[in-house]
Write an enzyme that holds these catalytic residues in place. Structure first.
Site, mmCIF file in Angstrom:
data_model
loop_
_atom_site.group_PDB
_atom_site.id
_atom_site.type_symbol
_atom_site.label_atom_id
_atom_site.label_comp_id
_atom_site.label_asym_id
_atom_site.label_seq_id
_atom_site.Cartn_x
_atom_site.Cartn_y
_atom_site.Cartn_z
ATOM 1 N N SER A 44 16.013 45.583 13.922
ATOM 2 C CA SER A 44 17.011 44.512 13.791
ATOM 3 C C SER A 44 16.668 43.355 14.723
ATOM 4 O O SER A 44 15.904 43.535 15.670
ATOM 5 C CB SER A 44 18.386 45.061 14.173
ATOM 6 O OG SER A 44 18.623 46.260 13.497
ATOM 7 N N GLU A 123 19.499 51.809 15.837
ATOM 8 C CA GLU A 123 18.075 51.629 16.155
ATOM 9 C C GLU A 123 17.528 52.867 16.859
ATOM 10 O O GLU A 123 16.418 53.325 16.566
ATOM 11 C CB GLU A 123 17.885 50.417 17.069
ATOM 12 C CG GLU A 123 18.102 49.097 16.371
ATOM 13 C CD GLU A 123 17.978 47.898 17.290
ATOM 14 O OE1 GLU A 123 17.682 46.812 16.786
ATOM 15 O OE2 GLU A 123 18.173 48.041 18.510
HETATM 16 O O1 LIG Z 1 20.504 44.782 18.733
HETATM 17 C C1 LIG Z 1 19.489 44.153 18.537
HETATM 18 C C2 LIG Z 1 18.140 44.678 18.692
HETATM 19 O O2 LIG Z 1 17.964 45.603 19.715
HETATM 20 C C3 LIG Z 1 17.024 43.635 18.660
HETATM 21 O O3 LIG Z 1 15.870 44.316 18.260
HETATM 22 C C4 LIG Z 1 16.786 42.951 19.985
HETATM 23 O O4 LIG Z 1 17.986 42.338 20.419
HETATM 24 C C5 LIG Z 1 15.675 41.895 19.895
HETATM 25 O O5 LIG Z 1 16.065 40.900 19.048
HETATM 26 P P1 LIG Z 1 15.172 39.592 18.781
HETATM 27 O O6 LIG Z 1 14.027 40.031 17.951
HETATM 28 O O7 LIG Z 1 16.106 38.660 18.074
HETATM 29 O O8 LIG Z 1 14.775 39.051 20.126
#
Ligand SMILES: O=C[C@H](O)[C@H](O)[C@H](O)COP(=O)(O)O
Length: 257
Positions: A44, A123
Site C-alpha cells: 500500500s 500489510e
Molecule cells: O500504511 C501505509 C504503508 O505502510 C505504506 O507502505 C508506507 O506508508 C509507505 O508509503 P509511501 O510509498 O506512500 O511512502
C-alpha cells in the site's frame, strides 16, 4: 554502519510528473521479482502504485499469469483498476513474494516503520504469509536509527474502546506521546480498513531493542498490530532522482530480547 548497497540501475523510467525515485525502485522490484505463475502480495501507499502500473504493463506485454493479494482497500482497488487478477488469503494463503513501501528503513537490520498510510495490519499479515518481502522506497527513507527522519511516530492499530488506556500504558512505560490519528476529511479519528483506530507513538530519542518494544506493545490488550516490521524484509530497493536503484541487504542482527 555497514550495509551491502550497490547500484542496480539506472533504469529508463523518466516519466513526466512522476516521483522518479519511487518509480524506479518499484519498477525494478517488479522486473526482478515477478515471474509467471506467481502469487504476489501488493503493498500500500504511493510507491507501490508505480509497481502496479509496471506489473500491468508486463502482464500485457508478456501475457503473464499472476494472482495479486492486496494489503489494503487501496491495494485491492489498484488491482481492480489495472485489471489484474485479485486473490485473497482464503484462496492463496501462501504468497511467493510481497512488494511494499515503507516510511523509514534502518540500514543494516532492514527494520522498517510502516503504516503512515494506516495499512500496517493487513500489510503485516500478508508479509507474514510471503516467502519474500521486498521493500521499495526513495532514498530519503534510509536511516541509521529509526526516528531520525520519520517524525510522525510508530503507528499502532488499536481497538477503539481500548484507545485511552493503551495511550497511557505506552507513555508510562516508554515516555513520548501516543497520539490518536485524526481523519483528514471526516470529523473525528481515522478509522482503519479493519474498523480500528491508530495511535502514532512519537518515542523519545534513545537506543531501543525494537523487538522487545514490539512484544511489549503487542501484549497490551486492545493492541492489534504495530508498524514495526522486524526481521521480515529480505531486501530493499531504494531509488534516487537520477533513476538509480540501490539494493540494500541485511548485514546486522536485530537486537534480541
Ligand atoms: O500504511 C501505509 C504503508 O505502510 C505504506 O507502505 C508506507 O506508508 C509507505 O508509503 P509511501 O510509498 O506512500 O511512502
Amino acid at each position: 554502519m555497514s550495509a551491502i548497497s550497490f547500484t542496480v540501475g539506472p533504469k529508463n523510467c523518466s516519466t513526466a510528473g512522476a516521483d522518479v525515485s519511487k518509480m524506479c525502485a518499484a519498477h525494478h522490484a517488479i522486473d526482478k521479482h515477478v515471474k509467471d505463475g506467481m502469487i504476489l502480495g501488493i503493498g500500500s501507499g504511493s510507491t507501490i502504485v508505480y509497481g502496479v502500473q509496471r506489473l500491468a504493463q508486463r502482464m500485457k506485454d508478456e501475457n503473464l499469469s499472476v494472482v495479486c493479494v492486496p494489503t489494503s482497500y487501496q491495494a485491492r482497488q489498484l488491482i481492480i483498476d489495472y485489471k489484474l487478477t485479485l486473490g485473497n488469503l482464503d484462496t492463496n494463503p501462501k504468497i511467493d513474494c510481497t512488494i511494499d513501501g515503507a516510511d523509514e528503513i534502518e540500514v543494516g537490520t532492514l527494520t522498517c516503520i510502516k503504516g503512515g498510510g494506516g495499512c500496517l495490519t493487513q500489510e503485516k499479515i500478508v508479509a507474514s504469509c510471503s516467502e519474500k518481502l521486498i521493500i521499495v522506497a526513495d532514498g530519503a527513507k534510509e536511516v541509521n536509527r529509526l526516528g531520525q527522519k520519520w517524525k510522525k511516530g510508530i503507528p499502532i492499530e488499536v481497538i477503539p474502546m481500548a484507545c485511552k488506556p493503551i495511550q497511557q500504558k505506552i507513555e508510562e512505560k516508554y515516555g513520548g506521546e501516543a497520539v490518536l490519528r485524526m481523519s483528514a476529511d471526516k470529523a473525528g479519528p481515522l478509522v482503519t480498513d479493519n474498523g480500528n483506530f491508530l495511535l502514532d507513538w512519537c518515542f523519545p530519542e534513545t537506543k531501543y531493542c525494537w523487538s522487545s518494544v514490539h512484544y511489549y506493545l503487542k501484549l497490551i490488550p486492545g493492541v492489534v498490530e504495530t508498524g514495526l516490521f522486524i526481521d521480515m524484509t529480505d531486501e530493499c530497493l531504494v531509488g534516487d532522482p537520477q533513476g538509480n536503484v540501490r539494493l540494500l541487504k541485511k548485514t546486522e542482527q536485530t537486537l534480541e530480547l
